[in-house]
Design an enzyme around this catalytic site. Structure first.
Site, PDB file in Angstrom:
ATOM      1  N   ARG A 196      56.761  56.311  55.999  1.00 50.94           N
ATOM      2  CA  ARG A 196      56.613  55.845  54.618  1.00 50.94           C
ATOM      3  C   ARG A 196      55.160  55.853  54.171  1.00 50.94           C
ATOM      4  NH1 ARG A 196      60.438  50.596  55.438  1.00 50.94           N
ATOM      5  NH2 ARG A 196      62.336  51.473  54.557  1.00 50.94           N
ATOM      6  N   GLY A 249      37.822  29.504  42.292  1.00 56.64           N
ATOM      7  CA  GLY A 249      38.769  29.759  43.390  1.00 56.64           C
ATOM      8  C   GLY A 249      38.151  29.355  44.716  1.00 56.64           C
ATOM      9  N   ASP A 268      30.661  33.462  40.457  1.00 56.65           N
ATOM     10  CA  ASP A 268      30.056  33.872  39.193  1.00 56.65           C
ATOM     11  C   ASP A 268      30.261  32.832  38.075  1.00 56.65           C
ATOM     12  OD1 ASP A 268      28.752  35.824  37.609  1.00 56.65           O
ATOM     13  OD2 ASP A 268      30.685  36.345  36.740  1.00 56.65           O
ATOM     14  N   GLY A 269      31.519  32.436  37.860  1.00 57.76           N
ATOM     15  CA  GLY A 269      31.825  31.498  36.774  1.00 57.76           C
ATOM     16  C   GLY A 269      31.174  30.140  36.990  1.00 57.76           C
ATOM     17  N   HIS A 325      46.805  35.421  48.000  1.00 60.49           N
ATOM     18  CA  HIS A 325      45.932  34.298  48.348  1.00 60.49           C
ATOM     19  C   HIS A 325      45.788  34.058  49.841  1.00 60.49           C
ATOM     20  CE1 HIS A 325      46.712  33.777  44.100  1.00 60.49           C
ATOM     21  NE2 HIS A 325      45.586  33.102  44.053  1.00 60.49           N
ATOM     22  N   GLU A 373      42.839  45.210  43.563  1.00 60.99           N
ATOM     23  CA  GLU A 373      43.641  44.750  42.417  1.00 60.99           C
ATOM     24  C   GLU A 373      43.078  45.224  41.079  1.00 60.99           C
ATOM     25  OE1 GLU A 373      43.580  40.458  42.362  1.00 60.99           O
ATOM     26  OE2 GLU A 373      41.393  40.363  42.372  1.00 60.99           O
ATOM     27  N   ASP A 396      30.917  39.571  44.942  1.00 58.95           N
ATOM     28  CA  ASP A 396      30.428  40.279  43.752  1.00 58.95           C
ATOM     29  C   ASP A 396      29.210  39.622  43.102  1.00 58.95           C
ATOM     30  OD1 ASP A 396      31.685  38.038  42.785  1.00 58.95           O
ATOM     31  OD2 ASP A 396      32.967  39.076  41.346  1.00 58.95           O
ATOM     32  N   ASP A 438      35.154  37.718  46.872  1.00 52.83           N
ATOM     33  CA  ASP A 438      34.974  39.024  46.217  1.00 52.83           C
ATOM     34  C   ASP A 438      33.637  39.693  46.548  1.00 52.83           C
ATOM     35  OD1 ASP A 438      37.374  38.374  44.978  1.00 52.83           O
ATOM     36  OD2 ASP A 438      36.389  37.558  43.204  1.00 52.83           O
ATOM     37  N   THR A 493      32.368  33.288  47.241  1.00 51.79           N
ATOM     38  CA  THR A 493      33.499  34.045  46.707  1.00 51.79           C
ATOM     39  C   THR A 493      33.932  35.084  47.729  1.00 51.79           C
ATOM     40  OG1 THR A 493      34.299  35.687  45.115  1.00 51.79           O
ATOM     41  CG2 THR A 493      31.939  35.584  45.362  1.00 51.79           C
ATOM     42  N   ARG A 506      44.912  19.509  24.857  1.00 53.31           N
ATOM     43  CA  ARG A 506      46.070  19.652  23.967  1.00 53.31           C
ATOM     44  C   ARG A 506      45.725  19.040  22.603  1.00 53.31           C
ATOM     45  NH1 ARG A 506      51.167  22.213  24.621  1.00 53.31           N
ATOM     46  NH2 ARG A 506      51.723  21.174  26.546  1.00 53.31           N
ATOM     47  N   GLY A 525      37.960  24.017  34.873  1.00 52.71           N
ATOM     48  CA  GLY A 525      37.160  22.805  34.722  1.00 52.71           C
ATOM     49  C   GLY A 525      35.791  23.052  34.128  1.00 52.71           C
ATOM     50  N   GLN A 574      44.331  35.899  51.615  1.00 48.43           N
ATOM     51  CA  GLN A 574      42.946  36.333  51.874  1.00 48.43           C
ATOM     52  C   GLN A 574      41.946  35.195  51.695  1.00 48.43           C
ATOM     53  OE1 GLN A 574      42.575  40.610  49.908  1.00 48.43           O
ATOM     54  NE2 GLN A 574      44.257  39.439  49.057  1.00 48.43           N
ATOM     55  N   MET A 586      42.583  41.683  47.008  1.00 48.27           N
ATOM     56  CA  MET A 586      41.857  41.038  45.916  1.00 48.27           C
ATOM     57  C   MET A 586      40.454  41.640  45.761  1.00 48.27           C
ATOM     58  SD  MET A 586      42.808  37.017  46.117  1.00 48.27           S
ATOM     59  CE  MET A 586      44.275  36.381  45.308  1.00 48.27           C
ATOM     60  N   GLY A 587      39.665  41.034  44.891  1.00 44.18           N
ATOM     61  CA  GLY A 587      38.302  41.519  44.687  1.00 44.18           C
ATOM     62  C   GLY A 587      37.853  41.503  43.243  1.00 44.18           C
ATOM     63  N   ARG A 588      38.804  41.113  42.359  1.00 43.42           N
ATOM     64  CA  ARG A 588      38.496  41.088  40.925  1.00 43.42           C
ATOM     65  C   ARG A 588      37.959  42.430  40.446  1.00 43.42           C
ATOM     66  NH1 ARG A 588      35.159  36.728  37.813  1.00 43.42           N
ATOM     67  NH2 ARG A 588      33.575  37.494  39.216  1.00 43.42           N
TER      68      ARG A 588
HETATM   69  O1  F6P Z   1      37.675  35.321  42.740  1.00 43.53           O
HETATM   70  C1  F6P Z   1      38.514  35.110  43.825  1.00 43.53           C
HETATM   71  C2  F6P Z   1      39.900  35.613  43.523  1.00 43.53           C
HETATM   72  O2  F6P Z   1      40.701  35.408  44.669  1.00 43.53           O
HETATM   73  C3  F6P Z   1      39.976  37.054  43.060  1.00 43.53           C
HETATM   74  O3  F6P Z   1      39.864  37.970  44.115  1.00 43.53           O
HETATM   75  C4  F6P Z   1      41.298  37.064  42.368  1.00 43.53           C
HETATM   76  O4  F6P Z   1      41.328  38.063  41.370  1.00 43.53           O
HETATM   77  C5  F6P Z   1      41.372  35.709  41.732  1.00 43.53           C
HETATM   78  O5  F6P Z   1      40.476  34.881  42.460  1.00 43.53           O
HETATM   79  C6  F6P Z   1      42.726  35.083  41.751  1.00 43.53           C
HETATM   80  O6  F6P Z   1      42.672  33.913  41.008  1.00 43.53           O
HETATM   81  P1  F6P Z   1      43.765  32.773  41.054  1.00 43.53           P
HETATM   82  O7  F6P Z   1      43.521  31.954  42.289  1.00 43.53           O
HETATM   83  O8  F6P Z   1      43.526  32.004  39.819  1.00 43.53           O
HETATM   84  O9  F6P Z   1      45.112  33.433  41.125  1.00 43.53           O
END
Ligand code: F6P
Length: 368
Positions: free
Chosen positions: A188, A19, A129-130, A292, A248, A155, A153, A151, A96, A88, A294, A195-197
């Site tokens: 309300r 991402g 990370d990935g 997104h 999330e 993390d 996140d 990232t 496929r 990737g 963010q 986000m943040g995984r």
């Molecule tokens: O790792 C960054 C991040 O934005 C996370 O916070 C979120 O869970 C994920 O990527 C969203 O992924 P995608 O862009 O594939 O929707």
């Protein structure tokens, strides 16, 4: 792998994977200019590793010669001039099958082969990370690699902070701040999903800075009755609105996180919570899923400078022969840490984090 400073460098490559995060272009610019300054050539690989495997990616050559001109005026730009992909991984590329179903194929040997053919002496892999796991695996296959921690996140262990994180916090803080007046006007409960995984860094930092009443992070499983109690307590004290910030990946003490789909992507926690909070408090609840936004747009000054520092430090690592490492921010200084120390386990919010402790002292509920 330590190749030693005596190794002569002629050409390096840079790519961005996973991402996107604000600051990617600043890293690309810093790597390019610092490398050109050393007298090296710089190749940009489009869309992760795809530009090495395909002659053309999205109608453009897969490899781009990064000159000073090519990286002019990009420090402040969001996204990445090289493009990126979350699909990737050369160790398991989706293909496929003849019967129409999807399978995976390992093309990592081709990547190593292409690097040799092209005379690339080192890869600067900008990723989370990935992507850094992939870079680490390629390094183990003999490819000299330097990682740069990206990232929103935050993390990644081994670095105090990743670039992109502070911009995401800024965006989320602004959104939370703006909700106060409308929440108060309508009395309300506003639930903001950030986000943040698997971690709660964005939720904690933006929730605190934005003045949230309840902050829910994956590291602290929540109880709905505790959240409702906080809302009702505020109501009785005349504060007839509440702001809940939920990561999330947050999960109830007696259940699982909410997933958007079968791929393990998070989603849906705020909407599910809104119905329950309405039921338990009798108050109207509305949700905002920041998504997104963010990750989009310009990096703030902090991330621009961190990115420039990381990029320049990556070139110093190559020059000094400190390969198989990731540049990291530790206590204000930039250091090179072994890639294996940087990947694998993620960095979660510690339960004794000072900001969390401060939040509790200030009466913020963490849903426990
Ligand atoms: O790792 C960054 C991040 O934005 C996370 O916070 C979120 O869970 C994920 O990527 C969203 O992924 P995608 O862009 O594939 O929707």
């Amino acid at each position: 792998m330590q190749n030693g400073p005596e190794r002569r460098i002629r050409r390096i490559a840079v790519n961005t994977g996973g991402g996107d995060a604000p600051g990617l272009n600043a890293v690309i610019r810093a790597v390019t200019l610092a490398a050109l300054h050393e007298g090296w050539e710089v190749l940009g690989i489009r869309r992760g590793y795809m530009g090495l495997l395909e002659a053309e990616v999205d109608g453009e050559p897969g490899l781009v010669n990064l000159t000073a001109h090519a990286v002019r005026g990009i420090t402040h730009l969001g996204g990445t001039i090289l493009g990126t992909t979350t699909r990737g991984n050369p160790f398991g590329l989706e293909v496929r099958q003849p019967d129409g179903t999807w399978g995976t194929v390992d093309r990592s040997d081709e990547i190593v082969q292409r690097f040799r053919e092209l005379g690339i002496d080192c890869l600067v892999a900008i990723g989370g990370d990935g992507s850094l796991n992939i870079a680490h695996a390629l390094h183990r296959k003999g490819l000299p690699v330097i990682g740069v921690p990206k990232t929103i996140d935050n993390d990644l262990r081994a670095t105090d902070v990743t670039f992109g994180f502070q911009t995401a916090v800024e965006v989320a803080t602004d959104a939370i701040g703006r909700l106060h007046s409308t929440a108060e006007a309508h009395q309300r409960v506003m639930i903001v999903q950030v986000m943040g995984r698997h971690t709660g860094w964005i939720a904690l930092d933006s929730g605190m800075a934005g003045g949230a009443d309840v902050i829910l992070i994956p590291e602290i499983p929540y109880r709905l009755d505790r959240i409702a109690a906080k809302v009702v307590e505020r109501d009785r004290a005349g504060r007839r609105f509440s702001i809940i910030v939920v990561a999330e990946g947050a999960r109830p003490a007696d259940g699982e996180p909410s997933y958007a789909d079968a791929t393990g992507r998070y989603g849906g926690v705020a909407d599910a919570m809104a119905d329950e909070i309405e039921r338990l408090t009798g108050k109207e609840a509305r949700t905002l899923v920041l998504g997104h936004i963010q990750r989009g747009g310009e990096p703030i000054a902090y991330d621009r400078n961190l990115s420039l520092r990381f990029g320049a430090a990556a070139v110093r690592c190559i020059r000094d022969g400190s390969l198989g490492t990731m540049v990291a921010l530790q206590g204000g200084a930039i250091r090179a840490v072994p890639l294996e120390d940087a990947v694998g386990e993620i960095k979660r919010v510690p339960l004794d984090a000072d900001l969390l402790t401060a939040g509790r002292q200030l009466g913020v509920s963490f849903g426990d």
